[in-house]
Design an enzyme around this catalytic site. Structure first.
Site, PDB file in Angstrom:
ATOM      1  N   ASP A   1       0.798  -1.132   0.036  1.00  0.00           N
ATOM      2  CA  ASP A   1      -0.064   0.222  -0.074  1.00  0.00           C
ATOM      3  C   ASP A   1       0.704   1.373  -0.004  1.00  0.00           C
ATOM      4  O   ASP A   1       1.974   1.055   0.318  1.00  0.00           O
ATOM      5  CB  ASP A   1      -0.878   0.136   1.260  1.00  0.00           C
ATOM      6  CG  ASP A   1      -2.381   0.664   1.022  1.00  0.00           C
ATOM      7  OD1 ASP A   1      -2.321   1.585   0.103  1.00  0.00           O
ATOM      8  OD2 ASP A   1      -3.113   0.350   1.762  1.00  0.00           O
TER       9      ASP A   1
ATOM     10  N   ASP B   1     -10.834   2.306  -2.669  1.00  0.00           N
ATOM     11  CA  ASP B   1     -11.381   2.011  -1.502  1.00  0.00           C
ATOM     12  C   ASP B   1     -12.904   2.132  -1.300  1.00  0.00           C
ATOM     13  O   ASP B   1     -13.818   1.793  -0.243  1.00  0.00           O
ATOM     14  CB  ASP B   1     -10.971   3.305  -0.347  1.00  0.00           C
ATOM     15  CG  ASP B   1      -9.602   2.652   0.088  1.00  0.00           C
ATOM     16  OD1 ASP B   1      -9.045   1.417  -0.156  1.00  0.00           O
ATOM     17  OD2 ASP B   1      -8.962   3.570   0.745  1.00  0.00           O
TER      18      ASP B   1
END
Ligand code: GLA
Length: 706
Positions: A455, A525
């Protein structure tokens, strides 16, 4: 196929359906002659000496040539690919043709044309790799300093695509923000420049390095489209320059914003690749060409389908510990999940996003047996095991930062801007690279981890490197990306079975540059199943469904706008690589049963989705019904996902015209009692009944006769 007419000094690059012509003019300059549909003969490309027919002292004709790799020189005013300053202060680079070389690696014909400066010791090697079956050309440039003194590079683009002189050009591009990535925009080009770019250090949510140009008439299925994508995960830019003389060029590469690179004597600088293509079959074929290229030539392992993944994030967030993960592991295994991934929260003092990044050791209060307990359970239940990491970042509240506060990008006398309570590690530093590689290496050699989700959760700020020589401080933008690729490359070499997901707060690191080092991308997301339809459509313009990780999550949880049925959420996520992230311990037996059935169904059709040809039949941008179809290469199997967002009055679902089937073959259709020919399915279409809001259907087709 690449041919060279020595006498006329013209190269012809032919793919299955396109041609690309380059020539040398009388002054030795390299000109672009043609980029479009396949031409029969190389003599038809035009004359490199053709100058623009008129000019003025402000705009002499020679400044308006279609230079193959323009530099800052003479009276050329559009985007140069190369801007350099030589040691004596001269800021003018004049390139002429020097030599050429044709090679072939793994069946990919490659042309290298070398240009040299007329005075200074500088060579420019222009590389062209031809992916003939995908109708794509991959371009890059290597700048070589053959002299004794450094050369300062201030702009080094990968290349420029020249389009024919013409009107009504339209640019299609992707833009967005966190939780709203990959939105499609289309703008008619008027004279001037339109730039899409990132200045944030990563690829960005705000724009993605892909473009398409058409003549304002192309559709999904018809019309000329020129398109391209950049293989770069740092600051990038793509600029479309349209002149009042109706010339259009699209340049792209590493962003020259805040860029400078000292090219030392004997050194070379290689640009990222810029992949470009042309089709007469609309945006759909442009996308499929890019998808084929990724599946056949860019991704490392495409033998097996991607596994069904369970990720802990939207279930337990930072509150991960052995007990709750073991319970989830059992439930996930029960419903057919194939890879279990523990997301953020397992390391250091990571209880919230305020601390812990940088300390990549297992938190023993949360996991008393290290990761062994959870890994053994996952493996014992037949699942692979994965873990989340964010290696480029550090929280000020971490042991790493306390020991090395100078390891982040920063400027003296300026505050260090925190975002999500974190700072960006200076990956340009070799000590940082070594420490981070060693931490990951230690983790992977201590535990049998099968998968990492890498990430990257903030944009850069204060991009300073005070310890470096002043002349090199702006190199961080490029050095960071090189270090990222290098660490990923080394991890893959040392752990060949490891698979990797590229994530950046959702889809801010989705690009062709990182793709060779990873197996999939976290798309967004935003896991709202309806919002995802348009995010996924935008994603599909440039990237294949196999790499598009999509989760089924709880209705109305985290970034969610609406309540949707489990089936609707599954159908939305099944259009890519299926994953789940919801609290399975709170799910009822009936829900778990339904998930098991839908996961099982996905396993039956995923080879069609992950390897097949994708057709965007009805766009969520243009109505309340959307439909996406996938067809296997042999055209024997197909699957169609239909979603109705909002039903008005008692309106019927539009007829859905399928694509890509064999016209004469008969297909069984899961929605119909009678088999139908491919021709009928494509010409008469599917007339299905759906009622209500947020409803979806999965229609499977199988060929039952040739
Ligand atoms: C990012 C990712 C999410 C999750 C969180 C964890 O936002 O996109 O999927 O991993 O970080 O902090």
């Amino acid at each position: 196929m690449i041919t060279f007419d020595d006498k006329r000094q013209i190269w012809a690059l032919h793919t299955d359906h396109t041609s690309y012509g380059i020539g040398v003019d009388r002054a030795g300059r390299l000109k672009n002659l043609y980029f479009g549909g396949r031409l029969p003969g190389d003599s038809e490309f035009g004359d490199p000496n053709f100058g623009f027919p008129f000019g003025a002292s402000f705009d002499p004709p020679e400044g308006q040539g279609q230079f193959e790799y323009p530099t800052q020189t003479g009276m050329y005013y559009v985007e140069p690919c190369l801007k350099a300053t030589f040691a004596d202060g001269v800021r003018d680079t004049a390139l002429v043709y020097h030599r050429q070389e044709q090679t072939s690696a793994n069946g990919i014909p490659t042309l290298t044309i070398t240009l040299k400066d007329t005075y200074y010791p500088l060579l420019v090697h222009l590389g062209y790799r031809l992916y003939e079956d995908c109708d794509l050309i991959e371009r890059f440039a290597v700048i070589e300093n053959t002299g004794e003194t450094p050369i300062m590079l201030e702009e080094v683009l990968s290349g420029i695509w020249h389009l024919p002189r013409g009107r009504d050009y339209r640019l299609t591009h992707l833009a967005g923000r966190h939780t709203q990535e990959f939105h499609l925009y289309q703008d008619r080009l008027t004279p001037g420049r339109k730039t899409i770019e990132s200045r944030r250090g990563n690829t960005s949510h705000q724009a993605n390095p892909w473009f398409a140009i058409d003549r304002s008439t192309a559709t999904e299925d018809y019309g000329e489209v020129w398109f391209g994508a950049l293989a770069w995960s740092g600051n990038w830019k793509i600029a479309a320059d349209y002149s009042p003389t109706t010339l259009l060029q699209v340049s792209g590469g590493i962003n020259d914003f805040d860029f400078a690179w000292v090219l030392k004597p004997g050194e070379s600088f290689q640009t990222p690749s810029f992949v470009g293509g042309y089709t007469r079959e609309g945006f759909g074929q442009a996308s499929r060409n890019l998808h084929h290229y990724q599946l056949r030539h860019v991704l490392r392992d495409t033998a097996d389908p991607r596994p069904v993944i369970y990720n802990s994030w939207e279930s337990t967030f930072f509150d991960v510990h052995e007990d709750n993960q073991l319970a989830l592991i059992d439930r996930a295994a029960d419903i057919g999940v194939e890879l279990f991934c523990i997301d953020d929260g397992w390391f250091g003092q990571r209880h919230t996003d305020h601390a812990g990044l940088g300390d990549w050791t297992v938190n023993r209060e949360k996991f008393p047996h290290g990761l062994t307990g959870v890994i053994e359970r996952a493996h014992g239940r037949g699942m692979k095991f994965g873990i989340w990491v964010e290696p480029e970042m550090v929280n000020p509240d971490s042991d790493l930062y306390r020991a090395h506060p100078d390891w982040v990008y920063h400027f003296p006398n300026r505050s260090r801007t925190e975002a999500r309570n974190q700072l960006v590690l200076n990956f340009a530093r070799s000590d940082v690279q070594t420490t981070i590689f060693d931490a990951l290496d230690h983790l992977l050699s201590t535990y049998p981890i099968d998968f990492i989700k890498w990430d990257m959760n903030r944009s850069f700020s204060e991009p300073g490197w005070p310890d470096a020589d002043r002349s090199q401080q702006r190199e961080i933008w490029v050095r960071h990306v090189h270090a990222l690729y290098d660490i990923l490359r080394r991890l893959r070499a040392k752990y060949p079975a490891l698979s990797i997901e590229s994530c950046s707060g959702g889809g801010a690191r989705v690009d062709l540059g990182v793709m060779p080092y990873v197996d999939q991308f976290w798309t967004s997301d935003n896991t709202d199943a309806y919002d995802r339809l348009s995010i996924q459509e935008g994603f599909s313009m440039a990237y294949c469904a196999r790499v598009m990780e999509s989760w089924v999550t709880a209705a109305k949880h985290n970034v969610k706008n609406r309540d949707t049925s489990l089936e609707y959420r599954f159908h939305s996520a099944m259009m890519g690589s299926l994953g789940l992230s919801l609290d399975l311990t709170a799910s009822s037996e009936a829900e778990l049963d339904q998930m098991r059935r839908l996961i099982d169904q996905y396993k039956q059709i995923r080879h069609i989705v992950q390897f097949g040809d994708q057709y965007r039949l009805l766009s969520p941008r243009f109505g309340d019904t959307s439909a996406v179809q996938y067809v296997t290469a042999d055209q024997r199997e197909s699957v169609v996902f239909v979603s109705v967002q909002l039903q008005h009055f008692q309106d019927l679902v539009p007829v859905i015209y399928l694509r890509g089937l064999q016209p004469d073959a008969l297909y069984s259709v899961s929605e119909q009692s009678q088999p139908l020919s491919g021709q009928a399915l494509m010409m008469r279409g599917l007339d299905i009944r759906m009622a209500g809001d947020l409803k979806s259907k999965l229609i499977a087709l199988t060929q039952i006769s040739d």
